[in-house]
Structures are given as C-alpha cells and as structure tokens.
Design a protein around this motif. Structure first.
Motif, short mmCIF file in Angstrom:
data_model
loop_
_atom_site.label_atom_id
_atom_site.label_comp_id
_atom_site.label_asym_id
_atom_site.label_seq_id
_atom_site.Cartn_x
_atom_site.Cartn_y
_atom_site.Cartn_z
N ALA A 178 0.97 -1.29 0.01
CA ALA A 178 -0.02 -0.08 -0.19
C ALA A 178 0.91 1.13 0.12
N ALA A 179 2.04 1.25 0.69
CA ALA A 179 2.97 2.19 0.65
C ALA A 179 3.81 2.25 -0.50
N PHE A 180 3.79 1.39 -1.44
CA PHE A 180 4.46 1.26 -2.67
C PHE A 180 6.00 0.91 -2.53
N TYR A 181 6.17 0.06 -1.54
CA TYR A 181 7.33 -0.57 -1.39
C TYR A 181 7.34 -1.79 -2.51
N HIS A 182 8.50 -2.26 -3.05
CA HIS A 182 8.46 -3.05 -4.10
C HIS A 182 9.75 -4.10 -3.69
N PHE A 183 9.41 -5.45 -3.47
CA PHE A 183 10.48 -6.30 -3.43
C PHE A 183 10.14 -7.57 -4.36
N GLU A 184 11.24 -7.93 -4.69
CA GLU A 184 11.30 -9.36 -5.65
C GLU A 184 10.16 -10.53 -5.31
N PHE A 199 8.10 -2.33 10.32
CA PHE A 199 7.11 -1.41 10.57
C PHE A 199 8.03 -0.12 11.05
N GLU A 200 8.80 -0.13 11.97
CA GLU A 200 9.40 0.98 12.53
C GLU A 200 10.44 1.59 11.38
N SER A 201 11.15 0.87 10.77
CA SER A 201 12.02 1.18 9.83
C SER A 201 11.13 2.01 8.44
N THR A 202 10.39 1.63 8.17
CA THR A 202 9.28 1.99 7.05
C THR A 202 8.37 3.08 7.42
N LYS A 203 8.21 3.19 8.94
CA LYS A 203 7.18 4.17 9.34
C LYS A 203 5.80 3.55 8.85
N LEU A 204 5.63 2.46 8.64
CA LEU A 204 4.31 2.00 8.14
C LEU A 204 3.16 2.44 9.22
N PHE A 205 3.51 2.31 10.61
CA PHE A 205 2.45 2.62 11.66
C PHE A 205 2.08 4.09 11.18
N ASP A 206 2.90 5.30 11.14
CA ASP A 206 2.49 6.53 10.77
C ASP A 206 1.76 6.63 9.40
N PHE A 207 2.20 5.79 8.48
CA PHE A 207 1.64 5.72 7.12
C PHE A 207 0.13 5.57 7.13
N ALA A 213 1.51 9.25 1.70
CA ALA A 213 -0.08 8.98 2.04
C ALA A 213 -0.86 10.12 0.92
N ILE A 214 -0.44 11.16 1.26
CA ILE A 214 -1.27 12.04 0.16
C ILE A 214 -0.99 12.02 -1.41
N LYS A 215 0.19 11.71 -1.63
CA LYS A 215 0.59 11.43 -2.90
C LYS A 215 -0.28 10.23 -3.54
N ILE A 216 -0.37 9.08 -2.79
CA ILE A 216 -0.93 7.94 -3.33
C ILE A 216 -2.40 8.36 -3.52
N ILE A 217 -3.06 8.95 -2.62
CA ILE A 217 -4.33 9.30 -2.82
C ILE A 217 -4.58 10.46 -3.91
N MET A 218 -3.85 11.25 -4.22
CA MET A 218 -4.09 12.31 -5.11
C MET A 218 -3.84 11.33 -6.58
N ASN A 219 -3.06 10.57 -6.49
CA ASN A 219 -2.67 9.83 -7.87
C ASN A 219 -3.85 8.71 -8.05
N ARG A 260 -3.07 7.81 6.36
CA ARG A 260 -4.00 7.36 5.23
C ARG A 260 -5.50 7.46 5.82
N ALA A 261 -5.56 6.77 7.12
CA ALA A 261 -6.95 6.79 7.52
C ALA A 261 -7.35 8.26 7.79
N GLN A 262 -6.65 9.03 8.33
CA GLN A 262 -6.82 10.51 8.60
C GLN A 262 -7.33 11.26 7.17
N LEU A 263 -6.63 10.90 6.15
CA LEU A 263 -7.26 11.52 4.98
C LEU A 263 -8.39 11.00 4.29
N THR A 264 -8.50 9.88 4.28
CA THR A 264 -9.61 9.28 3.43
C THR A 264 -10.78 8.97 4.36
N GLY A 265 -10.70 8.66 5.54
CA GLY A 265 -12.05 8.24 6.41
C GLY A 265 -12.22 6.72 6.24
N LEU A 266 -11.39 5.92 5.77
CA LEU A 266 -11.48 4.58 5.77
C LEU A 266 -10.84 4.07 7.14
#
Length: 796
Positions: free
Chosen positions: A300-306, A360-368, A505-511, A372-378
C-alpha cells in the motif's frame, strides 16, 4: 440499573466501527482510543438511509406503507436534475428487503451501499479522530459513552501495538505464540520448564530458560493463556506477517476445533469473520482492535520487493533474517526444535515477531497507516478501497452542493485512452535530462476544473471549460479541484515538516483519483471525465515536446508525465544542473501564460527537472529497428563518485529471468558505460555455462498465484515444475497458492531443482537468456554477437 451521569466531552482515535441491531432501531458502536484508555461509544436510534427519485416512490408504495419505513422529500437532486427523496429504515432485515424489491421493480436506489456507521462519520467530515459530546452510561460489566453530538478533531493518541506470530506443526497444531512490542517481549510455549535442552545439535550452549517464556500444558492452554494476555495487555493494534490470512485464521480454526470462545476483542468480544471460511482482512471482525498486515501495508505504501517473504524483506530492509539455518525447510526444523530444544524455538518465534516490528518501525508503516485513515476516512487498517475512499472524500461536499451521487456509472461504450507514451528514438546517448510533471493527473484535474458535479451543473453558464468527448465543466465551486488543492497544500506542509509517511499517503491518494474516475466500479465513472484527464495529458506532453524542440533540443522519449531530452553533442555539460532547472521553470511559465491567456485558467502544471543521465541507452524492439517503450538503461555519477546504473523495464528488474541473465546484463552495461571490453567477458560466461560452472545461477524462482488446478495452462514452466515435484514427493503444499517454485530448464522442459532428472538445457539459457540481453549492448558498440557464439560453438 442505568445511571445517567453529567455530560462530558471525549476525544480520541476510532479503532473499529460496528452496527448493532436492536428492538428500537440501530445503534452505531465505535471503539475509541483516548489518552486515558479505550472507550466504547454509541449513537442510538439510527436508521438506514438511501435515496430515490421522487417520481419512483409510487412504484414502491406497497412496500413503503409498512411501519418499518418512512420517506422524506429533499432539496437535493440527482445528476439528471430530478427531485430526490430519502427512504429511512430501522431494520437490517427490512432494508435488505427494500433493496431486493427495488431491484425487481427496476427502481434505482442511490447511495444504498453506504453503511450507517460510516455515513454518520462521513457526513460530519470525521475520518479517524473524533470529538464526542455525551454522557457515560454505567452498566453491570462496562461503561458506554452515549454520543449526543460528534465532530472531527485533531488529536495525537499513542496507540499501543503488539507484533504477533505463531509457530505450529505441519498439521496446524499450535506450538507457540510470540508477542513483541515497545519494551515488551513474551512467548507462550507448549511444554514444561524441564524441557530445556542443555546442548544443541551443533554442540553449542542452548538458549536455556529465558524470562520471556511462559510454558503451558497444551494447545488449549496456550489459547486460553493468550485470551487472558489480550485482556491484561489490551493492545490497540496487532501487526504481523500474513497475520490475518495465516496467524489469526489459524488461531480461529484451532480454537473452534477445541471449542474455545476466542474472546480477544475488547469487552470480551469474540474474533469472527463476516464471511464464513473467507479469512481476509476485509472480512475480519475484531471489535476494538486494529490489525495491520506487513505485506499488505508495504504494498500500500508502494514498497516493491522481488519476494515478500519475511526472510527476504527483513534482509533487504534490516540486514538480518530469521533465526534459523534452513529457511526453506523451516517446518522440519521447527518440529525438531519443538521436540528437542524448545527455548531455541521460542527464540526463533520471538525473532520473527521482532523482525516484523522492526520493519514497521524502519518504514514508518504505523505512521503511514494512520495518515491514510486520517485523509480518507477509511477504517484504520483498511487497505485498498480506492473507490470507497473517493466517496468518503467527495460525498459530503456533493450533498452540500445540492446533489445525490448517481446510482450507477454512465456507460456509453467509449473508454478513455491511457497515458501518453511516445515512440522512442533508439540509440546510445550522452547527457539525457529527464523532466517530470509534478502530479500530472491531479494537476490537470485542478487546472481544468474536471469534476463529476461540474460536468452536470453547467446550466445557465456561458464561460465553460472545455474537456474531451464533448465534456464541458462549470467554473462554479468545483468540488474535486478544491479537494486536490487542499491535499496539495497538506502535502507541501508535510514535506516541509519532513513528515514522509503523510507526504507519501497524500501522494498515493491524489494519484488514485484518476484511476477511480476511470473505473466502472465507481458510480461517478464517465468516459468524459477520464478522457478529459488523459487526453489533456496527451496534449500537454506533445505541446511540451514541441516547445523544447523549438529551443534546439531533441526529445527522444516521453511516457505519461516524463520527458527525456537529449542536450546534443555540442552542449556544455558543465552547467547541466542549472540548465535543467531553468528549462523546467521556462516550460512551467509558458503553461501559466498559455492557460491564462487562452482559457482564463490558473495553471497548476509544474515541470520538474529530475535526473541527468550522463550515459543512456534506449534499446530497439527485438528483431526491429523501432525504439522500445518503457525500457531503458541510464547511468550517472553519485556524490561519492560511484557510478549508478538505472534499469527500467529491463530483464534486470524482472523475476522471470535467471540470476545469471540479470548478473550478466548488469555487468555488460557497466562495462559499456566504463569503456571496458565486453567480448571476452561474454565469451568466458558462455564457456563457463557450457562447462556447468554456473548451474547455481540458472535456477528460476516463481510463486504460484493460485492453486495449480486453477491455471488454464499447466504447461507454464513453474506450474509444470510444481506438478512434477508434487508427483515425486506427494506434498500438496507445493501446488497450492503462494508456494515458491524453484526450477531449471532441462532438455525435457522445466523441472524442480529438488528432483532434477534431466540434463540442463544450456542452449536454452544461451539463446533465450543471454543473447537477448547482450544483443542491445553489442548493437550500441556496432559489434556482431554472432561471431562470439560461432567461436563458442566451434569449441564444443
């Protein structure tokens, strides 16, 4: 006995949302995390609501005359400008009956899929953080806050999180559960303290008894102990790796088998699933707690792994992996540790749990996730759902503008084109500058006032903004451009504050907004809307290309929002950075002037200078002189004077190519860019290939995306290899969705590496893997690759 206390105000973060059916109507229940702990809050006496053209109410009159329904005419209109009425209902059963009857009669019901517990928040612009007025009602077993008024709030609440991970036998019997959090660690393990082994198989000291281990008698005791732990520790958030589809699903099945009520939700509520035997995040029901899966949220945060195994991702992000030697055969090792060295199993289990926490800590997934929830209401923890997020943002503004959302999308059979992709000019270049339009599609929406409401509210206006496919947009208070303006401003603030999770999060929502409008799953979908975005994008890219080339430079490629500019042989490369920024500013200014003069519009189009590739290869299509698309290789010098090579769309970044092919491709381009010979290198590689020295680099790895029986063709290499492996070992796990298949191509086709029975087909690896990636490099150098292969064949 119920006692009403004085009215109070609470603020907090909504963890979960529920609908409770009662005799007197519906109750909306929210579990809210406050700074003083969690609170159960309720809104009582609520109803389902949907909307219907007033003229169609007569068709439903026989049903609506019953006591369970009421109607009310509204000042709101449909997108066809028809007067609308609201239909209210207090019963879930009656509401479902209404939906069935309306469908049978062909009556359109608008916004009928919005759940009451969501609509209550959406109409008040409440996303995640809430301020409630009301009073506490103290019951025998709990206190409930009865909401009389609610509004959006801005509050920072530290949510209490825990990383959870189970270990089990091959049959699913639970061995242990690890719980890791901030300054916290615990493992509940089936066994006895006397099971501590003193010597491991490597003759090293065992882990011994650790203070974080709690031994329990059996699997049932483990589950019971875990239930008690949830009540005592009371986490707001649970994280894990495939934590819903594996860990919680496994826990639920084992508890059900043992007849244990799995009351790990708040207020002793049971974990359950909205759809039986569908163990997915969207079907999970765990009152008062949020569950975040590491795999889903990285994507969801657009991290890509093989690969998205915990081992692979942890090594990529943290530089460490699982506490086990044979990761691919870990089930056997887990069972051995359970029998012989239970503290070692506890250490392994806890390490897995800690790795997830550290990711989660290193990628700041908690904050992301929170942003995302604050922006979308999901709901916090909800991934995907772009259409629903759009509705949450758009609907309250639409209603205040006097309209109800459509019942279904406009379908004309005309689909909008995709993004602009220019025919490339192949070749080997020096000094290629890459320019990107900043958030092109959101900028187009904002600049050209593209808006669902603006498309249908043009009556009486003369100065409309033209779109495409006959679209015209109102200049009068458009909703979507205003939302994008707010998001853009918030993103700039986040970037200045270096709040990367919020900015992302804002960038992903806008796009995602264009994709939603272009989706037939969205009721606002109209080809006129989507085409007015993409076709305007084509126009912008072509005009930008013309302006740049009029200045004497060559555009060799363009893709959606990116423009690749060749500075030419005579350009002074000393001031490239300054020139790049100046050219971007010049084009941005030309757009501002053009749109202001010709259309009286404020341009939000911003061209940005992104990259200077000192060397650049745009390859041809295989077997053709035409340039390829979405494929290139570029090189630039980093600040530390090291060469950085960027592969786009090439075999280097694709998992369906062998490790050898990817290694050779990188080496060839590195040699090309550093002016080292390539012929002898390739000759040596081919010779080693035929001699069998590179067999370990010929192994393909690919996961099954579905069970093998669901593949239309079972001749697909990794499917074929999985079937062969199953035929040899009889283990059904190797043909199930998610199984990692390792195979090689032999003279008899794909075979699993675990049971290779035929000779490796080196000709395949030469003709289908090495030569296709080497040919573009040799073409750039003006060399014939056939001379090398001919020399090699003469040596065999």
């Amino acid at each position: 006995m119920l006692i009403e206390q004085n009215r109070e105000t609470i603020t907090g973060r909504i963890l979960s949302r529920h609908l409770i059916q009662g005799q007197s109507g519906l109750t909306l229940r929210y579990y809210i995390a406050t700074r003083n702990g969690s609170v159960v809050a309720e809104v009582r006496g609520q109803e389902y609501v949907c909307f219907c053209p007033s003229k169609d109410l007569a068709a439903l009159s026989k049903l609506l005359q019953h006591n369970g329904y009421r109607t009310q005419p509204l000042q709101l209109k449909s997108f066809q400008h028809l007067p609308m009425s609201a239909i209210y209902c207090r019963s879930t059963k009656d509401y479902r009956h209404l939906l069935r009857v309306a469908k049978d009669l062909g009556v359109s019901l608008h916004e009928a899929d919005i759940k009451p517990q969501q609509r209550f928040l959406t109409e008040r612009f409440i996303a995640l953080d809430i301020e409630c007025e009301g009073y506490f009602e103290h019951q025998i077993s709990q206190a409930i806050f009865v909401i009389t008024r609610a509004r959006k709030a801005a509050i920072d609440v530290n949510l209490k999180a825990i990383s959870l991970d189970f270990e089990c036998s091959g049959h699913g019997e639970l061995y242990s559960v690890a719980l890791y959090g901030k300054s916290y660690r615990k493992v509940i393990l089936v066994g006895k303290e006397t099971d501590v082994c003193q010597v491991t198989k490597n003759n090293q000291q065992s882990f011994g008894k650790q203070e974080y281990i709690e031994f329990v008698a059996d699997e049932a005791a483990l589950i019971t102990c875990l239930i008690a732990w949830f009540e005592a520790y009371d986490p707001d958030v649970i994280i894990g790796w495939a934590v819903v589809t594996f860990d919680l699903a496994l826990l639920y099945r084992r508890a059900k088998k043992l007849g244990i009520d799995l009351t790990i939700g708040r207020q002793n509520q049971s974990l359950g699933w909205k759809v039986e035997d569908k163990y997915r995040p969207e079907t999970l029901n765990l009152p008062g707690r949020v569950v975040l899966d590491g795999i889903d949220w990285l994507k969801a945060a657009f991290y890509h792994f093989e690969r998205y195994s915990l081992e692979f991702v942890a090594r990529a992000l943290l530089g460490e992996g699982k506490a086990i030697e044979q990761v691919d055969n870990r089930l056997e090792e887990i069972e051995t540790m359970f029998i012989q060295d239970k503290p070692a199993l506890a250490h392994y289990n806890l390490t897995d749990s800690r790795l997830v926490w550290d990711i989660f800590e290193s990628t700041k997934l908690f904050d992301f996730a929170i942003a995302r929830a604050q922006l979308t209401g999901l709901e916090l923890g909800r991934v995907g759902a772009s259409v629903e997020a759009f509705n949450r943002l758009y609907l309250p503004h639409l209603h205040r503008s006097g309209f109800i959302a459509p019942a279904e999308p406009v379908s004309t059979g005309i689909e909008s084109p995709g993004g602009y992709v220019m025919d490339s000019i192949p070749g080997f270049y020096k000094d290629i500058l890459v320019f990107d339009f900043k958030s092109l599609y959101p900028s187009i929406i904002q600049t050209f006032l593209i808006d669902p409401k603006g498309l249908i509210s043009t009556q009486g206006e003369d100065n409309l903004v033209p779109g495409f496919l006959g679209a015209q947009f109102s200049r009068n208070t458009p909703i979507l451009p205003s939302l994008i303006a707010e998001l853009s401003a918030s993103r700039e603030q986040a970037k200045q504050a270096k709040d990367l999770p919020l900015s992302q999060a804002i960038k992903i929502i806008m796009n995602s907004l264009y994709g939603v409008l272009g989706s037939r799953g969205c009721v606002f979908h109209d080809a006129k809307l989507a085409s007015s975005i993409t076709m305007r994008g084509h126009e912008i890219m072509l005009t930008t290309k013309a302006w740049i080339e009029a200045l004497g430079y060559k555009v060799i490629y363009g893709d959606t929002d990116s423009t690749f500019v060749w500075l030419g042989e005579k350009h002074d490369a000393q001031d490239v950075q300054r020139f790049g920024h100046e050219l971007a500013q010049q084009i941005t200014e030309k757009w501002r002037e053009k749109l202001n003069c010709q259309m009286s519009l404020t341009s939000h189009l911003v061209l940005e200078y992104e990259t200077h590739f000192e060397q650049f290869v745009m390859p041809t299509l295989r077997g053709s002189s035409l340039g390829s698309k979405k494929r290139y290789v570029g090189a630039y010098t980093k600040a530390d004077s090291q060469l950085e090579i960027v592969f786009k769309g090439m075999e280097q970044v694709r998992t369906d190519w062998s490790p050898l092919a990817r290694k050779v491709q990188y080496e060839l381009y590195e040699r090309l860019f550093t002016h080292q010979p390539v012929e002898q290198y390739l000759q040596d590689i081919i010779e080693s290939l035929w001699q069998g020295k590179l067999d370990q680099e010929l192994v393909f790895q690919k996961r099954l995306k579905r069970n093998v029986e669901h593949y239309k063709s079972q001749s697909i290499p990794h499917v074929k290899a999985a079937l062969k492996l199953f035929g040899m070992n009889g283990d059904s796990k190797v043909i199930k969705r998610g199984a990692l298949v390792e195979y090689m191509i032999t003279i008899n086709g794909a075979e699993p590496t675990q049971h290779l029975q035929s000779a490796i087909d080196y000709s395949y690896y030469l003709d289908k893997q090495l030569l296709p990636i080497a040919e573009p490099v040799f073409a750039v150098l003006g060399k014939e690759i056939t001379t090398i292969t001919s020399n090699q064949m003469s040596l065999l």
